[in-house]
Design a protein around this motif. Structure first.
Motif, PDB file in Angstrom:
ATOM      1  N   LEU A 107      -7.023   1.486 -17.152  1.00  0.00           N
ATOM      2  CA  LEU A 107      -8.235   1.747 -16.492  1.00  0.00           C
ATOM      3  C   LEU A 107      -9.320   0.913 -16.901  1.00  0.00           C
ATOM      4  CD1 LEU A 107      -7.864   5.381 -17.343  1.00  0.00           C
ATOM      5  CD2 LEU A 107      -7.806   4.501 -15.306  1.00  0.00           C
ATOM      6  N   TYR A 116      -4.653   6.818  -3.564  1.00  0.00           N
ATOM      7  CA  TYR A 116      -4.341   5.552  -2.629  1.00  0.00           C
ATOM      8  C   TYR A 116      -3.257   5.833  -1.703  1.00  0.00           C
ATOM      9  CZ  TYR A 116      -3.073   0.545  -2.579  1.00  0.00           C
ATOM     10  OH  TYR A 116      -3.004  -0.816  -2.282  1.00  0.00           O
ATOM     11  N   PRO A 138       0.782  -1.383  -0.172  1.00  0.00           N
ATOM     12  CA  PRO A 138      -0.036   0.038   0.093  1.00  0.00           C
ATOM     13  C   PRO A 138       0.931   1.231  -0.020  1.00  0.00           C
ATOM     14  CG  PRO A 138      -0.026  -1.142   2.169  1.00  0.00           C
ATOM     15  CD  PRO A 138       0.559  -2.205   1.100  1.00  0.00           C
ATOM     16  N   PHE A 185       0.861   2.987 -15.053  1.00  0.00           N
ATOM     17  CA  PHE A 185       1.199   2.181 -16.492  1.00  0.00           C
ATOM     18  C   PHE A 185       1.228   3.141 -17.494  1.00  0.00           C
ATOM     19  CE2 PHE A 185      -0.475  -0.884 -13.329  1.00  0.00           C
ATOM     20  CZ  PHE A 185       0.491  -1.974 -13.325  1.00  0.00           C
ATOM     21  N   LEU A 196     -11.944   2.379  -7.090  1.00  0.00           N
ATOM     22  CA  LEU A 196     -11.799   0.638  -6.696  1.00  0.00           C
ATOM     23  C   LEU A 196     -10.598   0.427  -5.838  1.00  0.00           C
ATOM     24  CD1 LEU A 196     -12.517  -1.856  -7.422  1.00  0.00           C
ATOM     25  CD2 LEU A 196     -10.938  -1.888  -9.823  1.00  0.00           C
ATOM     26  N   PRO A 197      -9.431   0.994  -5.770  1.00  0.00           N
ATOM     27  CA  PRO A 197      -8.336   0.585  -5.078  1.00  0.00           C
ATOM     28  C   PRO A 197      -8.589   0.930  -3.510  1.00  0.00           C
ATOM     29  CG  PRO A 197      -7.402   1.861  -6.839  1.00  0.00           C
ATOM     30  CD  PRO A 197      -8.931   2.090  -6.826  1.00  0.00           C
ATOM     31  N   ARG A 246      -6.058   8.185  -9.625  1.00  0.00           N
ATOM     32  CA  ARG A 246      -6.261   6.917  -8.889  1.00  0.00           C
ATOM     33  C   ARG A 246      -5.246   6.452  -8.115  1.00  0.00           C
ATOM     34  NH1 ARG A 246      -7.149   1.723 -12.702  1.00  0.00           N
ATOM     35  NH2 ARG A 246      -4.897   2.080 -13.118  1.00  0.00           N
ATOM     36  N   ALA A 247      -3.756   6.794  -8.575  1.00  0.00           N
ATOM     37  CA  ALA A 247      -2.532   6.646  -7.672  1.00  0.00           C
ATOM     38  C   ALA A 247      -2.628   7.389  -6.444  1.00  0.00           C
ATOM     39  CB  ALA A 247      -1.178   6.824  -8.884  1.00  0.00           C
ATOM     40  N   ALA A 275       2.210   3.119  -5.319  1.00  0.00           N
ATOM     41  CA  ALA A 275       1.052   2.994  -6.448  1.00  0.00           C
ATOM     42  C   ALA A 275       1.842   3.139  -7.993  1.00  0.00           C
ATOM     43  CB  ALA A 275       0.193   4.372  -6.146  1.00  0.00           C
ATOM     44  N   VAL A 276       1.430   2.452  -8.865  1.00  0.00           N
ATOM     45  CA  VAL A 276       1.831   2.516 -10.135  1.00  0.00           C
ATOM     46  C   VAL A 276       0.997   2.954 -11.127  1.00  0.00           C
ATOM     47  CG1 VAL A 276       2.808   0.926 -11.821  1.00  0.00           C
ATOM     48  CG2 VAL A 276       2.824   0.202  -9.648  1.00  0.00           C
TER      49      VAL A 276
END
Lengths: 266, 266, 274
Positions: free
Chosen positions: B93, B157, B80, B86, B105-106, B153-154, B83-84
């Protein structure tokens, strides 16, 4: 460096697991009546069924019935394919026809072919023609829809190019429409072959024209369980053969095509 | 930058892929450390194992030998704290989720109240300038916007380290400049450490506080270069500085040497 | 089957509203009406016993199916059909997901499944009669034993083909197993699954009809075969018509569900086309 490469090992493992799966299935089948879970009158021993299967394979009458079924299958598939290719190409190429026939197609296609069995029996009795009506109706749509789809897929730029170089209609058809449609046609043909076999056997079961399907129905009414199960296995092998042959043909015909198409959802 | 705590420590990392045709040594021997709050760029000739290195850092690949330590604890799997982002945003996505759903989601398995989760999502989307697109689907957005979603998203997190794998390789030049500034801004305002993998030399010099130049495969760190440009950077003025040109020429030479195999192993 | 509907949007400009509405109605309704009229004329002229004219069939339809026959024959048929389809979907997706996610299970079962799905499903009717007797359960089992294959095999393929980067993304963010199933594996497989369901619907309908023609004393299939044996031609035609309507209804209902479930999928395709 390993001598037997990892990939070959994996393939070997796969094949072995597959054999284990099939053997396990047969073993469980054998055990169920042996342990008395189901009365062998209803689920006979595998050994009995396989014995019956081999008995039939040396019986000339069996091969005659198989031939009869496959004749209906071949005639039905051929007629349906020719009709579907001709009509599909014409309807696909003429926008007016495509629009005009749309509702008709959307209504006729979902009618389950077997609903026509009574009509076919009325018209032809228990002859092969009755079975052919059903086979042709069912397999026609598989090819027809794919052909329309394929003809519509012709690249607009390619079509304009052909036109600007003054290709005649005939040349356009053979150099442009045919190559584009071929992958779709092969998919339709493969699906139609499977459907035609199903309906050839079904028609014999319900209508009673000679063939494997009638043999199945006769074994059932005679209470001959091993015979019935042996015939079910035969139809399975037949279906498997048809699938494999048509998949092979499809791959051979389309080997030049950069993307051998996947299953087209229907 | 404020504290000089070592966050990430990589020591004698080696990765060998086993394959049917023989073993491939992707990473020979990589060692480096990163302090908390740093922004490090990793450049190298194409095919030098940048992505492999990154997957080892993120715990997605198990190294053949060597250690990756995060905050003193060895990395054995995804954590945790990382965070990646890509490179292939289109495949990273999920198209069936909305932008908001993707960012959320994460966070689902983190024990957060609904309100806290929602706050994180909204905050992250605002930070990347996509608050208005929360209810859209990723495929309705441009490539640059999609990569912003992946960045949101990253950061939602709340990782200590952001690991970015050539994130802007597939977007156009103008968008790319905007995204580079976004990364610098997020790095400054949120005190997240960043490992940024790229094949673009200018990008690495413009973004990084340090640039790690990798050799060709089997890879080692050919040079660990501190970028002594002012911390406040700007696409126009920074790139026009003589020092910028010097640094990029230096990195360029290093990579050319790496390609010719003239670099010396440590 | 919606395959070529998308192509129909041709150029329409520079025409008055009235003629546009007329054209909009003429295309979908023109040919069916023309054919019906033609059929009517030919049927009344030729007086063939097997092809009654459309009005006679319509009248027979009203008399046969509106009333108690609906409860006695149509409802039981549709119930069996619905149960069979529902069970096929549940079993097919559940088993397909497990098999698709487990490499060794897939290797173990592949040849067996390849064989089982090649068996023409109607052949299983006599087998099911032997094992289960002539019951409602038997008919539902027959429907499932035929309709489950397209769903099962498509689910296996769909689950297996989950994109590697998407899987890696889920792993890197430590998304839990259930969330991965629900938010990644099943949605990613949904286009294939829906294609399987579409095939399963037509197989299920065929098996419903045959199992009733073969072994039943009620239901649509039984009724149609009964009319044929007793030379109730118009009634028989009305039964065929009703089966056609059921087929069309299934196709339309599926289309609506599919458009909802796969909205993202169609959205992407539309975006790519532009």
């Amino acid at each position: 460096m390993r001598v037997p490469s990892t990939r070959r090992l994996r393939a070997l493992r796969r094949a072995m697991l597959g054999v284990v799966g099939l053997t396990g299935f047969l073993l469980i089948w054998q055990l169920i009546p042996t342990l008395g879970l189901i009365n062998p009158l209803y689920l006979p021993y595998v050994t009995d069924v396989l014995a019956r299967l081999f008995e039939q394979l040396v019986d000339l009458a069996f091969w005659r019935r198989l031939g009869s079924t496959m004749t209906s299958w071949a005639i039905g598939l051929t007629v349906a394919t020719i009709a579907a290719v001709v009509l599909g190409t014409v309807v696909g190429l003429v926008p007016f026809l495509r629009r005009a026939t749309h509702t008709m197609v959307e209504f006729l296609r979902p009618i389950p072919s077997v609903a026509l069995i009574p009509l076919a029996v009325l018209m032809f009795g228990i002859q092969r023609q009755a079975a052919l009506v059903i086979i042709i109706y069912a397999s026609f749509w598989q090819v027809f829809v794919q052909v329309i789809y394929g003809v519509a897929d012709v690249d607009a730029v390619a079509r304009d190019t052909a036109r600007s170089f003054g290709l005649t209609r005939r040349e356009q058809l053979s150099h442009l429409v045919l190559p584009t449609t071929l992958p779709y046609l092969m998919t339709g043909l493969r699906l139609a072959a499977a459907v035609a076999l199903i309906l050839a056997i079904t028609a014999e079961m319900v209508i009673g024209n000679p063939g494997l399907g009638r043999m199945i129905e006769l074994s059932r009414s005679a209470g001959d369980a091993p015979g019935l199960y042996a015939l079910v296995v035969v139809t399975g092998l037949l279906g498997l053969t048809v699938n494999i042959v048509f998949r092979f043909v499809e791959r051979r015909v389309l080997s030049w095509h950069q993307s051998v198409r996947g299953e087209e959802p229907l | 930058m404020s504290d000089r705590r070592t966050l990430l420590r990589v020591e004698h990392l080696r990765k060998v892929y086993e394959s049917a045709t023989g073993d491939v040594e992707a990473i020979g021997d990589i060692s480096f450390t990163m302090d908390a709050g740093e922004l490090i760029c990793v450049v190298g000739p194409s095919g030098c194992g940048k992505t492999t290195l990154l997957k080892c850092l993120a715990g997605l690949l198990r190294p053949t030998s060597g250690v990756v330590e995060m905050d003193g604890a060895p990395v054995t799997g995804p954590s945790p704290a990382m965070a990646v982002v890509f490179q292939e945003y289109g495949r990273s996505l999920y198209p069936w989720l909305t932008v908001r759903g993707n960012v959320e989601l994460p966070l689902r398995h983190k024990k957060l109240t609904r309100a806290a989760r929602s706050r994180l999502v909204v905050d992250a989307l605002e930070a990347v300038g996509l608050a208005h697109a929360a209810r859209s689907h990723p495929w309705q957005l441009s490539g640059g916007m999609q990569q912003r979603v992946a960045i949101a998203r990253a950061i939602a997190y709340q990782p200590d380290v952001l690991i970015m794998d050539e994130p802007f390789a597939a977007v156009d030049a103008q968008t790319r400049a905007d995204l580079e500034d976004l990364v610098r801004e997020l790095h400054a305002s949120r005190s997240i450490s960043v490992v940024f993998v790229t094949h673009d030399i200018d990008e690495s010099v413009y973004l990084g506080q340090r640039v790690l130049v990798l050799s060709t495969s089997p890879t080692w760190v050919q040079e660990d270069l501190a970028i002594d440009l002012p911390p406040e950077r700007d696409q126009i003025t920074t790139r026009a500085l003589p020092r910028f040109t010097q640094l990029r020429t230096h990195v360029y030479d290093q990579i050319q040497r790496a390609k010719r195999g003239q670099a010396v192993a440590p | 089957m919606t395959a070529y509907t998308g192509r129909i949007a041709a150029t329409r400009r520079g025409r008055t509203v009235g003629s546009r509405i007329a054209a909009g109605l003429a295309y979908p309704l023109g040919l069916p009406i023309l054919l019906l009229v033609l059929w009517g004329v030919v049927a009344t002229r030729a007086t063939s016993t097997f092809f009654p004219d459309p009005l006679t069939i319509a009248e027979a339809f009203r008399q046969t199916w509106v009333g108690p026959a609906f409860v006695e024959d149509v409802l039981p048929s549709l119930t069996r059909l619905g149960l069979g389809i529902a069970a096929s979907i549940v079993v097919g997706i559940a088993a397909g997901t497990v098999i698709g996610l487990t490499q060794w299970l897939r290797d173990l079962l592949e040849p067996l499944l390849e064989f089982l799905r090649a068996i023409p499903p109607p052949v299983l009717i006599p087998v099911a009669m032997l094992l289960l007797g002539i019951t409602d359960t038997m008919k539902v089992v027959v429907i499932v034993s035929g309709a489950v294959w397209p769903i099962l095999l498509n689910t296996i393929e769909g689950v297996r083909g989950t994109d590697s980067v998407m899987k890696e993304t889920a792993r890197s963010f430590q998304v839990s197993w259930w969330e991965r199933l629900w938010f990644l594996v099943l949605p990613a497989a949904s286009p294939r699954i829906m294609a399987g369901v579409r095939q399963a619907l037509s197989v299920a309908l065929i098996l419903m009809v045959i199992s009733e023609m073969f072994a039943s004393s009620s239901g649509l299939g039984y009724r149609i075969a009964y009319f044929q044996r007793n030379y109730l031609i118009a009634e028989m035609w009305s039964g065929i018509l009703l089966l056609g309507l059921v087929g069309v209804f299934l196709a339309v209902a599926f289309g609506l569900v599919e458009r909802r479930v796969l909205r993202w999928y169609h959205g992407i395709r539309e975006v790519n086309r532009v």
